[in-house]
Structures are given as structure tokens and as C-alpha cells.
Design a protein around this motif. Structure first.
Motif, PDB file in Angstrom:
ATOM      1  N   TRP A 106      31.234  48.468  22.578  1.00 13.14           N
ATOM      2  CA  TRP A 106      30.528  49.109  23.692  1.00 13.14           C
ATOM      3  C   TRP A 106      31.079  50.499  24.008  1.00 13.14           C
ATOM      4  O   TRP A 106      30.308  51.435  24.207  1.00 13.14           O
ATOM      5  CB  TRP A 106      30.609  48.232  24.938  1.00 13.14           C
ATOM      6  CG  TRP A 106      29.703  47.040  24.914  1.00 13.14           C
ATOM      7  CD1 TRP A 106      29.155  46.436  23.818  1.00 13.14           C
ATOM      8  CD2 TRP A 106      29.251  46.287  26.044  1.00 13.14           C
ATOM      9  NE1 TRP A 106      28.395  45.350  24.198  1.00 13.14           N
ATOM     10  CE2 TRP A 106      28.437  45.237  25.549  1.00 13.14           C
ATOM     11  CE3 TRP A 106      29.465  46.384  27.418  1.00 13.14           C
ATOM     12  CZ2 TRP A 106      27.824  44.306  26.393  1.00 13.14           C
ATOM     13  CZ3 TRP A 106      28.862  45.459  28.247  1.00 13.14           C
ATOM     14  CH2 TRP A 106      28.044  44.438  27.753  1.00 13.14           C
ATOM     15  N   ASP A 107      32.406  50.640  24.056  1.00 13.13           N
ATOM     16  CA  ASP A 107      32.990  51.938  24.434  1.00 13.13           C
ATOM     17  C   ASP A 107      32.563  53.037  23.467  1.00 13.13           C
ATOM     18  O   ASP A 107      32.226  54.153  23.874  1.00 13.13           O
ATOM     19  CB  ASP A 107      34.522  51.849  24.496  1.00 13.13           C
ATOM     20  CG  ASP A 107      34.999  51.089  25.740  1.00 13.13           C
ATOM     21  OD1 ASP A 107      34.212  51.000  26.705  1.00 13.13           O
ATOM     22  OD2 ASP A 107      36.135  50.585  25.730  1.00 13.13           O
ATOM     23  N   LEU A 113      26.569  57.933  23.413  1.00  9.67           N
ATOM     24  CA  LEU A 113      25.498  58.298  24.350  1.00  9.67           C
ATOM     25  C   LEU A 113      25.894  59.529  25.161  1.00  9.67           C
ATOM     26  O   LEU A 113      25.094  60.455  25.341  1.00  9.67           O
ATOM     27  CB  LEU A 113      25.196  57.123  25.293  1.00  9.67           C
ATOM     28  CG  LEU A 113      24.418  55.949  24.695  1.00  9.67           C
ATOM     29  CD1 LEU A 113      24.468  54.750  25.639  1.00  9.67           C
ATOM     30  CD2 LEU A 113      22.964  56.347  24.429  1.00  9.67           C
ATOM     31  N   ASP A 114      27.134  59.528  25.640  1.00  3.93           N
ATOM     32  CA  ASP A 114      27.606  60.669  26.439  1.00  3.93           C
ATOM     33  C   ASP A 114      27.586  61.963  25.623  1.00  3.93           C
ATOM     34  O   ASP A 114      27.342  63.045  26.161  1.00  3.93           O
ATOM     35  CB  ASP A 114      29.028  60.412  26.963  1.00  3.93           C
ATOM     36  CG  ASP A 114      29.053  59.306  28.019  1.00  3.93           C
ATOM     37  OD1 ASP A 114      27.978  59.025  28.602  1.00  3.93           O
ATOM     38  OD2 ASP A 114      30.132  58.727  28.256  1.00  3.93           O
ATOM     39  N   ALA A 134      25.574  47.580  33.971  1.00  2.55           N
ATOM     40  CA  ALA A 134      24.777  48.017  35.124  1.00  2.55           C
ATOM     41  C   ALA A 134      25.384  49.258  35.779  1.00  2.55           C
ATOM     42  O   ALA A 134      24.671  50.130  36.285  1.00  2.55           O
ATOM     43  CB  ALA A 134      24.651  46.877  36.136  1.00  2.55           C
ATOM     44  N   ALA A 135      26.728  49.356  35.746  1.00  2.00           N
ATOM     45  CA  ALA A 135      27.397  50.513  36.356  1.00  2.00           C
ATOM     46  C   ALA A 135      27.003  51.816  35.661  1.00  2.00           C
ATOM     47  O   ALA A 135      27.024  52.884  36.265  1.00  2.00           O
ATOM     48  CB  ALA A 135      28.913  50.326  36.278  1.00  2.00           C
ATOM     49  N   ARG A 136      26.647  51.721  34.387  1.00  3.02           N
ATOM     50  CA  ARG A 136      26.272  52.909  33.637  1.00  3.02           C
ATOM     51  C   ARG A 136      24.763  53.145  33.617  1.00  3.02           C
ATOM     52  O   ARG A 136      24.308  54.177  33.108  1.00  3.02           O
ATOM     53  CB  ARG A 136      26.747  52.781  32.184  1.00  3.02           C
ATOM     54  CG  ARG A 136      28.258  52.829  32.036  1.00  3.02           C
ATOM     55  CD  ARG A 136      28.628  52.633  30.582  1.00  3.02           C
ATOM     56  NE  ARG A 136      30.046  52.886  30.349  1.00  3.02           N
ATOM     57  CZ  ARG A 136      30.540  54.061  29.953  1.00  3.02           C
ATOM     58  NH1 ARG A 136      29.736  55.087  29.766  1.00  3.02           N
ATOM     59  NH2 ARG A 136      31.827  54.212  29.756  1.00  3.02           N
ATOM     60  N   LEU A 137      24.005  52.171  34.120  1.00  2.00           N
ATOM     61  CA  LEU A 137      22.552  52.217  33.950  1.00  2.00           C
ATOM     62  C   LEU A 137      21.915  53.408  34.659  1.00  2.00           C
ATOM     63  O   LEU A 137      21.027  54.065  34.112  1.00  2.00           O
ATOM     64  CB  LEU A 137      21.927  50.911  34.446  1.00  2.00           C
ATOM     65  CG  LEU A 137      20.439  50.736  34.119  1.00  2.00           C
ATOM     66  CD1 LEU A 137      20.225  50.703  32.609  1.00  2.00           C
ATOM     67  CD2 LEU A 137      19.891  49.467  34.759  1.00  2.00           C
ATOM     68  N   GLY A 138      22.403  53.720  35.887  1.00  2.00           N
ATOM     69  CA  GLY A 138      21.810  54.821  36.642  1.00  2.00           C
ATOM     70  C   GLY A 138      21.877  56.137  35.891  1.00  2.00           C
ATOM     71  O   GLY A 138      20.877  56.856  35.744  1.00  2.00           O
ATOM     72  N   ALA A 139      23.064  56.446  35.355  1.00  2.27           N
ATOM     73  CA  ALA A 139      23.245  57.696  34.610  1.00  2.27           C
ATOM     74  C   ALA A 139      22.412  57.695  33.336  1.00  2.27           C
ATOM     75  O   ALA A 139      21.837  58.720  32.949  1.00  2.27           O
ATOM     76  CB  ALA A 139      24.724  57.885  34.263  1.00  2.27           C
TER      77      ALA A 139
END
Length: 366
Positions: A106-107, A113-114, A134-139
Motif C-alpha cells: 500500500w505505501d 499516486l502522490d 479512508a483517511a486518504r480518500l478525500g485527497a
């Protein structure tokens, strides 16, 4: 964006996927063109093998060429995701997946992606319930150019019992104001099509083709006892074309029938929701390379499993609905002229589905 821009990217992708002589269907180009409009909502209902994935790869290719963000594909099955990652890479796109079996990766995926180094991210609906994701979903949603909801009938009410996560998913993803959303399915009757369209929004553009499949011959062998059905399948495996899938309704039946068919000398594997991830992958590959005559499977081996030359689907027991039957039998006959779909119904089928249905398909108000 003009239609010829869509057509240009569709030709590029088809050449990579199917060879330089491949010609797109008119609806494929029109669907890509519709997706490329700003913040569009598009629903594609087309038969298995029509080329729905080529539409989202071409749209991704076009969107990325303009400098927009990656495509997020939501896909219900690990088998399907593996096939899609491979297909995306054949189409010249950098694809990655975040799922329950590759947590250690994942990392690296998030870093990619970043760095804007990934064109396509595939996730299962359950990822939305994972706090780390979910913590990354908004960005992520702020950056994506396209969201694809594959097997979109799962966000309609008849898919509710299969994947409640799809309901949450629809609400989360459809709230994004900037990305286009493409929903695709091969198994939606008129009511389900309207239901998905309503969830996508009133400006949804729908492309719906014929779901008839000329390569499939469907037949029913009624009135057999449980023992006769076992015997019929054992005999039929000597005559059915190629390799295929024998669908059963329960995990226990998959194990029992597999043991019986092996005792008759047939090369078969069992596949169900109880089969661990590594074994599933091996079974899928053995079937894909015709190293087994059949896989005896529950509905766990269904949507999206791609073996174009699958020669038959035998059902020992009726699926819950005609739409579910169409979904499963549609695995066969995609790239061969003739494939067999045979249904062996049982008096017990209705009781089994009554049991499974006790908590499913709730009233919409509820």
C-alpha cells in the motif's frame, strides 16, 4: 472535447488490446466521448465481451493525456482486479491495486499516486471501510479524473445483498463534484438500469445494447434426482466442449461434487467463498490454461472472471433470478463460436434461496 479526440484514443487502446486491425464499435466511441465531458455521469449496459473495459481504458488514456488525475476503478472481486491490472498494462497504462491481499504494497502505491506515476488505481468497495484507506480518500477524490464503478448492478437494490459496501460507495464517490463517473454492467434489466441511472443523477447518459449472445446454446434437463444430477454431470464432462464451470448453490455442495467427480477420474477443482486467496489464484490459472476440465464453483467465481474460450457453464441448481443466471452463464462463449449452458434444476432450489433471502433486498424505504 470533440468526438474525434475520443475516437483517436479508442483506436490507440484497441490496437494495443486486440491488434492493429481492431475497429471500435460506434457506441464505444460515443461512450468515451460522453465520459470526456466535464463531470459527466455515464452508464454502459452491454453484453459480456462487448468491450466495456476498453471504454474506460480509452477514457483514462485520453484524460491522462490532458494532464488530469488518475482513474479510480471500483471492482468487486480480486480475480477481476487481477485481470484488469493486466489489461490496463497491456493498454499502456500504469495500474495498481489496493486490496486485502497486498497490504504490504500500500505505501508504495500511495507514493506512486502522490508522484502522479499511476494511471489507474483499482480498489474493492470494502476499502472505503478501512480507516487507513479512508483517511486518504478525500485527497484522492479531489485529484481523480474518472471514477469507474464496475459491475454497477451491485449499487442497485438487487445487488444490495451481495455487497452493501456498494451502497456506501455510491454515496461517497458520487459526491465528487469534478470527476466524471462511468458505471458499467452486463446484467441490468430495465428496472435496474433506471435505478442505477437515478443514483448516478438526472443527467446520466445511458448506452444500452442488446444482451443477446449468439454463441450460447441454453438448455434445461429437468426432473433429475440428486444422484442422477451427479451422474449426468460426470457423463457430460466427457462430451462438453473445452473447459468450463459447474455452478452449485452452496460451499458444501461444491466440496461434495468435486470429490465425486474426481473419484470418476475427472480433473476438477472446487472454488467458493471459503477458498483462500492463494488457492483461488491457482484454480483460476489452472482453468485459464485448460489444466482442469471444470471448476466446481459457487457464485464466488462469477463476475469479471475472464476466460474468453470457456466452453460451458453447467448449473446444478437454479440461481436466484434470471438475471443472476445470465450473469453466470455469460462467462462462457465469449471468443468461441459455440458454448453450452445447461441448467439442472432441483425441487430444493427454492427452499435454498428462501433461506438465503431472509435478510436480503430490503424495502427501499427501510
Amino acid at each position: 472535447m470533440h468526438r474525434d479526440f475520443a475516437e483517436q484514443h479508442m483506436h490507440t487502446i484497441l490496437a494495443r488490446l486486440a491488434g492493429t486491425g481492431a475497429v471500435p464499435r460506434a457506441d464505444q466511441v460515443d461512450a468515451v466521448h460522453a465520459v470526456l465531458q466535464p463531470a459527466s455521469r455515464v452508464l454502459v449496459v452491454q453484453a459480456t465481451g462487448w468491450g466495456k473495459s476498453a471504454v474506460y481504458w480509452a477514457a483514462t488514456h485520453a484524460i491522462r493525456s490532458t494532464g488530469a488525475g488518475p482513474t479510480l476503478v471500483v471492482s468487486p472481486l480480486l480475480a477481476l482486479m487481477r485481470d484488469q491490472v493486466n489489461a490496463a498494462e497491456r493498454a499502456g497504462l500504469k495500474a495498481a491495486t489496493v486490496n486485502s491481499t497486498n497490504i504490504d504494497d500500500w505505501d508504495d502505491v500511495f507514493e506512486g499516486l502522490d508522484a502522479d506515476a499511476i494511471d489507474v488505481l483499482l480498489i474493492s468497495p470494502e476499502r472505503l471501510g478501512n480507516p487507513r484507506f479512508a483517511a486518504r480518500l478525500g485527497a484522492l477524490l479531489a485529484r481523480v479524473g474518472l471514477i469507474v464503478i464496475d459491475e454497477a448492478h451491485c449499487i442497485s437494490d438487487w445487488g444490495f445483498d451481495f455487497r452493501p459496501d456498494y451502497q456506501r460507495l455510491a454515496r461517497a464517490l458520487l459526491s465528487t463534484p469534478t470527476a466524471s463517473v462511468l458505471a458499467t454492467t452486463a446484467t441490468a434489466n430495465q428496472r435496474v438500469t433506471q435505478d442505477i441511472g437515478k443514483q448516478l443523477g438526472e443527467n446520466t447518459v445511458t448506452f444500452r445494447g442488446t444482451l443477446a449472445r449468439t454463441s450460447l446454446t441454453l438448455s434445461v434437463v429437468p426432473g433429475l434426482s440428486p444422484l442422477q444430477r451427479y451422474g449426468w454431470i460426470a457423463d457430460a464432462l466427457d462430451q462438453l466442449p473445452g473447459s468450463g464451470i459447474v455452478y452449485v448453490l452452496t460451499v458444501a455442495e461444491a466440496e461434495r461434487l468435486t470429490a465425486f467427480l474426481r473419484s470418476c477420474g475427472h480433473a476438477v477443482d472446487a472454488y467458493s467463498g471459503q477458498t483462500d486467496a492463494d488457492t483461488r489464484l491457482k484454480v483460476e490459472e489452472r482453468l485459464r490454461h485448460n489444466q482442469v476440465k471444470a471448476v466446481v464453483a459457487t457464485s464466488a467465481l462469477g463476475m469479471g472472471y475472464d476466460k474468453p474460450d470457456l466452453g460451458f457453464c453447467v448449473h446444478m441448481g437454479s440461481p436466484s433470478t434470471p438475471v443472476a443466471y445470465y450473469q453466470q452463464v455469460g462467462r462462457a462463449g465469449r471468443a468461441v463460436d459455440h458454448a453450452e449452458g445447461v441448467l439442472l434444476p432441483s425441487d430444493a432450489d427454492e427452499r435454498i434461496w428462501d433461506y438465503f433471502a431472509t435478510a436480503s433486498i430490503p424495502d427501499p424505504q427501510t
